[in-house]
Design a protein around this motif. Sequence first.
Motif, PDB file in Angstrom:
ATOM      1  N   MET A  95       1.025  -1.191  -0.022  1.00 24.72           N
ATOM      2  CA  MET A  95      -0.045   0.025   0.049  1.00 24.72           C
ATOM      3  C   MET A  95       0.772   1.203   0.201  1.00 24.72           C
ATOM      4  O   MET A  95       2.006   1.155   0.438  1.00 24.72           O
ATOM      5  CB  MET A  95      -0.904   0.081   1.191  1.00 24.72           C
ATOM      6  CG  MET A  95      -0.142  -0.087   2.753  1.00 24.72           C
ATOM      7  SD  MET A  95      -1.306  -0.058   3.819  1.00 24.72           S
ATOM      8  CE  MET A  95      -1.203  -1.814   4.236  1.00 24.72           C
ATOM      9  N   PRO A  96       0.355   2.410  -0.611  1.00 26.89           N
ATOM     10  CA  PRO A  96       1.112   3.639  -0.463  1.00 26.89           C
ATOM     11  C   PRO A  96       1.261   3.964   0.851  1.00 26.89           C
ATOM     12  O   PRO A  96       0.363   3.650   1.938  1.00 26.89           O
ATOM     13  CB  PRO A  96       0.354   4.560  -1.274  1.00 26.89           C
ATOM     14  CG  PRO A  96      -0.937   3.979  -1.239  1.00 26.89           C
ATOM     15  CD  PRO A  96      -0.946   2.673  -1.092  1.00 26.89           C
ATOM     16  N   GLU A  97       2.270   4.925   1.108  1.00 28.40           N
ATOM     17  CA  GLU A  97       2.712   5.364   2.491  1.00 28.40           C
ATOM     18  C   GLU A  97       1.289   5.978   3.029  1.00 28.40           C
ATOM     19  O   GLU A  97       1.187   5.983   4.280  1.00 28.40           O
ATOM     20  CB  GLU A  97       3.656   6.436   2.236  1.00 28.40           C
ATOM     21  CG  GLU A  97       4.162   6.990   3.787  1.00 28.40           C
ATOM     22  CD  GLU A  97       5.195   7.964   3.756  1.00 28.40           C
ATOM     23  OE1 GLU A  97       6.420   7.692   3.052  1.00 28.40           O
ATOM     24  OE2 GLU A  97       5.245   9.092   4.360  1.00 28.40           O
ATOM     25  N   TRP A  98       0.669   6.815   2.360  1.00 33.08           N
ATOM     26  CA  TRP A  98      -0.388   7.483   2.872  1.00 33.08           C
ATOM     27  C   TRP A  98      -1.517   6.684   3.341  1.00 33.08           C
ATOM     28  O   TRP A  98      -2.294   7.078   4.486  1.00 33.08           O
ATOM     29  CB  TRP A  98      -1.043   8.655   2.034  1.00 33.08           C
ATOM     30  CG  TRP A  98      -1.462   8.074   0.603  1.00 33.08           C
ATOM     31  CD1 TRP A  98      -2.613   7.673   0.108  1.00 33.08           C
ATOM     32  CD2 TRP A  98      -0.614   8.060  -0.434  1.00 33.08           C
ATOM     33  NE1 TRP A  98      -2.484   7.126  -1.189  1.00 33.08           N
ATOM     34  CE2 TRP A  98      -1.314   7.335  -1.477  1.00 33.08           C
ATOM     35  CE3 TRP A  98       0.795   8.503  -0.907  1.00 33.08           C
ATOM     36  CZ2 TRP A  98      -0.889   7.375  -2.756  1.00 33.08           C
ATOM     37  CZ3 TRP A  98       1.413   8.404  -2.160  1.00 33.08           C
ATOM     38  CH2 TRP A  98       0.500   7.848  -3.143  1.00 33.08           C
ATOM     39  N   GLU A  99      -1.649   5.610   3.018  1.00 38.43           N
ATOM     40  CA  GLU A  99      -2.758   4.596   3.369  1.00 38.43           C
ATOM     41  C   GLU A  99      -2.216   4.046   4.598  1.00 38.43           C
ATOM     42  O   GLU A  99      -2.874   3.669   5.695  1.00 38.43           O
ATOM     43  CB  GLU A  99      -3.034   3.450   2.149  1.00 38.43           C
ATOM     44  CG  GLU A  99      -4.144   2.666   2.626  1.00 38.43           C
ATOM     45  CD  GLU A  99      -4.501   1.460   1.739  1.00 38.43           C
ATOM     46  OE1 GLU A  99      -4.181   1.791   0.553  1.00 38.43           O
ATOM     47  OE2 GLU A  99      -5.207   0.514   2.260  1.00 38.43           O
ATOM     48  N   PHE A 100      -0.956   3.616   4.714  1.00 41.27           N
ATOM     49  CA  PHE A 100      -0.458   3.014   6.059  1.00 41.27           C
ATOM     50  C   PHE A 100      -0.425   4.029   7.056  1.00 41.27           C
ATOM     51  O   PHE A 100      -0.879   3.479   8.060  1.00 41.27           O
ATOM     52  CB  PHE A 100       1.200   2.732   5.456  1.00 41.27           C
ATOM     53  CG  PHE A 100       1.984   2.044   6.578  1.00 41.27           C
ATOM     54  CD1 PHE A 100       1.552   0.397   6.792  1.00 41.27           C
ATOM     55  CD2 PHE A 100       2.744   2.436   7.512  1.00 41.27           C
ATOM     56  CE1 PHE A 100       2.442  -0.194   7.672  1.00 41.27           C
ATOM     57  CE2 PHE A 100       3.314   1.829   8.535  1.00 41.27           C
ATOM     58  CZ  PHE A 100       3.190   0.607   8.562  1.00 41.27           C
ATOM     59  N   LEU A 101      -0.129   5.197   6.767  1.00 39.31           N
ATOM     60  CA  LEU A 101      -0.133   6.102   7.866  1.00 39.31           C
ATOM     61  C   LEU A 101      -1.406   6.293   8.357  1.00 39.31           C
ATOM     62  O   LEU A 101      -1.913   6.433   9.677  1.00 39.31           O
ATOM     63  CB  LEU A 101       0.344   7.646   7.345  1.00 39.31           C
ATOM     64  CG  LEU A 101       0.453   8.771   8.152  1.00 39.31           C
ATOM     65  CD1 LEU A 101       1.031   8.560   9.697  1.00 39.31           C
ATOM     66  CD2 LEU A 101       0.902   9.961   7.473  1.00 39.31           C
ATOM     67  N   THR A 102      -2.386   6.487   7.428  1.00 38.96           N
ATOM     68  CA  THR A 102      -3.924   6.557   7.747  1.00 38.96           C
ATOM     69  C   THR A 102      -4.614   5.280   8.439  1.00 38.96           C
ATOM     70  O   THR A 102      -5.321   5.531   9.587  1.00 38.96           O
ATOM     71  CB  THR A 102      -4.736   6.754   6.537  1.00 38.96           C
ATOM     72  OG1 THR A 102      -4.543   7.848   5.851  1.00 38.96           O
ATOM     73  CG2 THR A 102      -6.391   6.812   6.661  1.00 38.96           C
ATOM     74  N   GLN A 103      -4.161   4.358   7.967  1.00 41.57           N
ATOM     75  CA  GLN A 103      -4.369   2.838   8.884  1.00 41.57           C
ATOM     76  C   GLN A 103      -3.945   2.904  10.134  1.00 41.57           C
ATOM     77  O   GLN A 103      -4.810   2.421  11.117  1.00 41.57           O
ATOM     78  CB  GLN A 103      -4.145   1.666   8.157  1.00 41.57           C
ATOM     79  CG  GLN A 103      -4.955   1.547   6.816  1.00 41.57           C
ATOM     80  CD  GLN A 103      -6.325   1.202   7.074  1.00 41.57           C
ATOM     81  OE1 GLN A 103      -6.831   0.575   7.911  1.00 41.57           O
ATOM     82  NE2 GLN A 103      -7.312   1.955   6.246  1.00 41.57           N
ATOM     83  N   ILE A 104      -2.654   3.469  10.479  1.00 41.24           N
ATOM     84  CA  ILE A 104      -2.039   3.516  11.932  1.00 41.24           C
ATOM     85  C   ILE A 104      -2.995   4.267  12.664  1.00 41.24           C
ATOM     86  O   ILE A 104      -3.491   3.950  13.691  1.00 41.24           O
ATOM     87  CB  ILE A 104      -0.525   3.898  11.729  1.00 41.24           C
ATOM     88  CG1 ILE A 104       0.386   2.979  10.792  1.00 41.24           C
ATOM     89  CG2 ILE A 104      -0.315   4.054  13.197  1.00 41.24           C
ATOM     90  CD1 ILE A 104       0.655   1.737  11.450  1.00 41.24           C
ATOM     91  N   ALA A 105      -3.284   5.510  12.217  1.00 41.59           N
ATOM     92  CA  ALA A 105      -4.080   6.489  12.891  1.00 41.59           C
ATOM     93  C   ALA A 105      -5.380   5.924  13.208  1.00 41.59           C
ATOM     94  O   ALA A 105      -5.979   6.203  14.319  1.00 41.59           O
ATOM     95  CB  ALA A 105      -4.039   7.749  12.222  1.00 41.59           C
TER      96      ALA A 105
END
Length: 291
Positions: A153-163
Amino acid sequence: MSFPFLGFGLGLRPKHYPQILDVWPAVDWFEVISENFMVPGGRPLHMLERIREHYPIALHGVSLSVGSTDPLDSEYLRRLRELACRFAPAWISDHLCWTGVGGHNLHDLLPLPYTEEALAHVVRRVNQVQESLGRRILLENVSTYLEFRHSVMPEWEFLTQIAERADCGILLDINNIFVSAFNHGFSPLEYVEAIPTHRVHQFHLAGYSDKGSFLHDTHDHPVAGAVWQLYSHALRRFGAVSTSIEWDDHIPPFAVVQAEAAHAKQIFEAVHAGSDPRSNATAVVEADYRA
Ligand SMILES: [Fe+2]
């Protein structure tokens, strides 16, 4: 807990102590590197006590290593908790990265593979950190110079999912988005537009170095024009978000960094003239941005 809008601040750097303590300059708030003050006593803590009497602060860490496979450092968390009790920061942040493994600190903010396994691992650890600190934290996107073949997944999705899964906030570093976008060839606008507005509670701005074939996040320059432009787009999307300037090398006189924060405020005021920025407006950004 909520994350207040503090306005436009600066990273607190020892070089600027004399000026700050002398004239108490007009700055909305200071971002404080946690590890510099996780000491038993002495001058740093005394300085921070004086500064804290005049300004709101947020604590920003560089050693949490939330992405590592080493166990979380409970002694580090205890000292961080103690520091937060003493100085009552508006929030505590650190980076979405790992900084060491096998007990070795590599003193760098290293990227993660964006996989389901890494996601579950980091979410578990963010939960542990938040439980230990007794509060929600902000996690910041780092600038990166390599990508993992394993990422799904792209970084923005990873960051969003973490949050979303760990229920933490995001410190969105606008310069880091720009640097990584250039280095990996993705759209910085697509990144900004993919991040959920309700999770973002701070922006970072800083200057990078242009190395020709790549950009290096050196924090030793003024904020670049294209990064100001991206910041303006981010303000349109996210509304009133506390912003701070990071300048860590070849640190100029205080007035120069102060002027960067003042410029951020000007852009904010221009973007939100006549509207209520605290509504965290989700206006669609104009598509005129080119990296
Ligand atoms: Fe940053």
